[in-house]
Design a protein around this motif. Structure first.
Motif, PDB file in Angstrom:
ATOM      1  N   ALA A   1       0.827  -1.207   0.000  1.00 61.07           N
ATOM      2  CA  ALA A   1       0.000   0.000   0.000  1.00 61.07           C
ATOM      3  C   ALA A   1       0.861   1.257   0.000  1.00 61.07           C
ATOM      4  O   ALA A   1       0.525   2.252  -0.658  1.00 61.07           O
ATOM      5  CB  ALA A   1      -0.946  -0.005   1.199  1.00 61.07           C
ATOM      6  N   HIS A   2       1.975   1.215   0.721  1.00 66.24           N
ATOM      7  CA  HIS A   2       2.864   2.386   0.750  1.00 66.24           C
ATOM      8  C   HIS A   2       3.510   2.628  -0.613  1.00 66.24           C
ATOM      9  O   HIS A   2       3.637   3.785  -1.042  1.00 66.24           O
ATOM     10  CB  HIS A   2       3.930   2.229   1.829  1.00 66.24           C
ATOM     11  CG  HIS A   2       4.808   3.436   1.932  1.00 66.24           C
ATOM     12  ND1 HIS A   2       4.359   4.638   2.431  1.00 66.24           N
ATOM     13  CD2 HIS A   2       6.089   3.639   1.564  1.00 66.24           C
ATOM     14  CE1 HIS A   2       5.336   5.528   2.379  1.00 66.24           C
ATOM     15  NE2 HIS A   2       6.393   4.948   1.853  1.00 66.24           N
ATOM     16  N   ILE A   3       3.891   1.569  -1.291  1.00 66.29           N
ATOM     17  CA  ILE A   3       4.456   1.714  -2.644  1.00 66.29           C
ATOM     18  C   ILE A   3       3.420   2.354  -3.568  1.00 66.29           C
ATOM     19  O   ILE A   3       3.736   3.269  -4.338  1.00 66.29           O
ATOM     20  CB  ILE A   3       4.939   0.353  -3.176  1.00 66.29           C
ATOM     21  CG1 ILE A   3       6.195  -0.083  -2.423  1.00 66.29           C
ATOM     22  CG2 ILE A   3       5.189   0.401  -4.683  1.00 66.29           C
ATOM     23  CD1 ILE A   3       6.593  -1.531  -2.649  1.00 66.29           C
ATOM     24  N   GLU A   4       2.177   1.884  -3.479  1.00 58.54           N
ATOM     25  CA  GLU A   4       1.110   2.445  -4.305  1.00 58.54           C
ATOM     26  C   GLU A   4       0.851   3.906  -3.933  1.00 58.54           C
ATOM     27  O   GLU A   4       0.641   4.747  -4.808  1.00 58.54           O
ATOM     28  CB  GLU A   4      -0.170   1.618  -4.164  1.00 58.54           C
ATOM     29  CG  GLU A   4      -0.038   0.181  -4.625  1.00 58.54           C
ATOM     30  CD  GLU A   4       0.272   0.010  -6.100  1.00 58.54           C
ATOM     31  OE1 GLU A   4      -0.112   0.886  -6.914  1.00 58.54           O
ATOM     32  OE2 GLU A   4       0.882  -1.006  -6.467  1.00 58.54           O
ATOM     33  N   TYR A   5       0.883   4.229  -2.654  1.00 58.25           N
ATOM     34  CA  TYR A   5       0.694   5.602  -2.205  1.00 58.25           C
ATOM     35  C   TYR A   5       1.796   6.506  -2.769  1.00 58.25           C
ATOM     36  O   TYR A   5       1.515   7.590  -3.285  1.00 58.25           O
ATOM     37  CB  TYR A   5       0.690   5.666  -0.670  1.00 58.25           C
ATOM     38  CG  TYR A   5       0.659   7.078  -0.143  1.00 58.25           C
ATOM     39  CD1 TYR A   5      -0.519   7.815  -0.152  1.00 58.25           C
ATOM     40  CD2 TYR A   5       1.802   7.681   0.360  1.00 58.25           C
ATOM     41  CE1 TYR A   5      -0.555   9.124   0.323  1.00 58.25           C
ATOM     42  CE2 TYR A   5       1.777   8.980   0.832  1.00 58.25           C
ATOM     43  CZ  TYR A   5       0.598   9.695   0.813  1.00 58.25           C
ATOM     44  OH  TYR A   5       0.571  10.988   1.263  1.00 58.25           O
ATOM     45  N   THR A   6       3.013   6.036  -2.693  1.00 60.01           N
ATOM     46  CA  THR A   6       4.141   6.821  -3.204  1.00 60.01           C
ATOM     47  C   THR A   6       3.989   7.066  -4.707  1.00 60.01           C
ATOM     48  O   THR A   6       4.255   8.170  -5.199  1.00 60.01           O
ATOM     49  CB  THR A   6       5.470   6.096  -2.898  1.00 60.01           C
ATOM     50  OG1 THR A   6       5.575   5.921  -1.483  1.00 60.01           O
ATOM     51  CG2 THR A   6       6.663   6.869  -3.400  1.00 60.01           C
ATOM     52  N   GLN A   7       3.555   6.044  -5.422  1.00 60.64           N
ATOM     53  CA  GLN A   7       3.336   6.180  -6.865  1.00 60.64           C
ATOM     54  C   GLN A   7       2.223   7.194  -7.150  1.00 60.64           C
ATOM     55  O   GLN A   7       2.353   8.032  -8.040  1.00 60.64           O
ATOM     56  CB  GLN A   7       2.992   4.814  -7.454  1.00 60.64           C
ATOM     57  CG  GLN A   7       2.947   4.797  -8.959  1.00 60.64           C
ATOM     58  CD  GLN A   7       2.658   3.412  -9.499  1.00 60.64           C
ATOM     59  OE1 GLN A   7       1.720   2.751  -9.048  1.00 60.64           O
ATOM     60  NE2 GLN A   7       3.453   2.980 -10.457  1.00 60.64           N
ATOM     61  N   ALA A   8       1.151   7.132  -6.386  1.00 58.75           N
ATOM     62  CA  ALA A   8       0.046   8.073  -6.571  1.00 58.75           C
ATOM     63  C   ALA A   8       0.496   9.505  -6.296  1.00 58.75           C
ATOM     64  O   ALA A   8       0.155  10.435  -7.037  1.00 58.75           O
ATOM     65  CB  ALA A   8      -1.126   7.697  -5.668  1.00 58.75           C
TER      66      ALA A   8
END
Length: 169
Positions: free
Chosen positions: A43-50
């Motif tokens: 989820a953190h990787i996805e958040y960073t990408q967003a």
């Protein structure tokens, strides 16, 4: 390996004899802890990408840009600073899950079980279930946003003769 020669020695791992928790409970603890940790990391990787995509959109202008950015912001708002709490929400009304909120929920659920080698409590299991449900709610929304949503956004940009926006890696 020393001076080109490898040395090996068997290693036996044993549970601390003071731990009386049954193996099934320890397995449950390990499984839930790993699931929560892996989910938080993802989820953190996805958040960073967003957030990186939002940073790209910040450099552009136009109503379509603002609308698309607002959609992404709803799933990946900037971290709150200053006062804590949910301003403008009624008592007992939970905000919709976000990628950052899910990251925090998963991390909190994992860390709550790390204090001792004991079976997870009903409260800890419930926290894991809640965090898992939040992840299953927000992740499909983000996946749709970064695939079909971004493709539609870029289609409008292409029709207007503007360069496409790419998803940061």
């Amino acid at each position: 390996t020393v001076a080109g020669k490898s040395y090996t020695q068997p290693l036996m791992l044993r549970l601390d004899p003071r731990v009386k928790t049954p193996p099934a409970a320890l397995a449950q603890l390990a499984t839930l802890s790993r699931e929560m940790y892996d989910g938080a990391e993802s989820a953190h990787i996805e958040y960073t990408q967003a957030r990186a995509l939002i940073a790209q959109l910040d450099k552009l202008k136009g109503g379509d840009v603002d609308a698309f950015k607002a959609q992404i912001e709803s799933l990946a708002p900037a971290p709150a600073t200053g006062r804590r709490g949910f301003v403008g929400r009624g008592a007992g009304v939970a905000p919709p899950p976000t990628l950052l909120g899910v990251t925090n929920s998963l991390s909190t659920a994992a860390m709550a079980m790390q204090g001792a080698d004991v079976a997870p409590t009903a409260t800890e299991i419930a926290a894991c279930d809640h965090a898992r449900a939040q992840l299953m709610e927000v992740l499909p929304k983000w996946n749709a946003m970064k695939t079909t949503g971004l493709a539609a956004f870029n289609g409008k940009r292409k029709a207007a003769g503007e360069a496409a926006v790419t998803l940061p890696r």
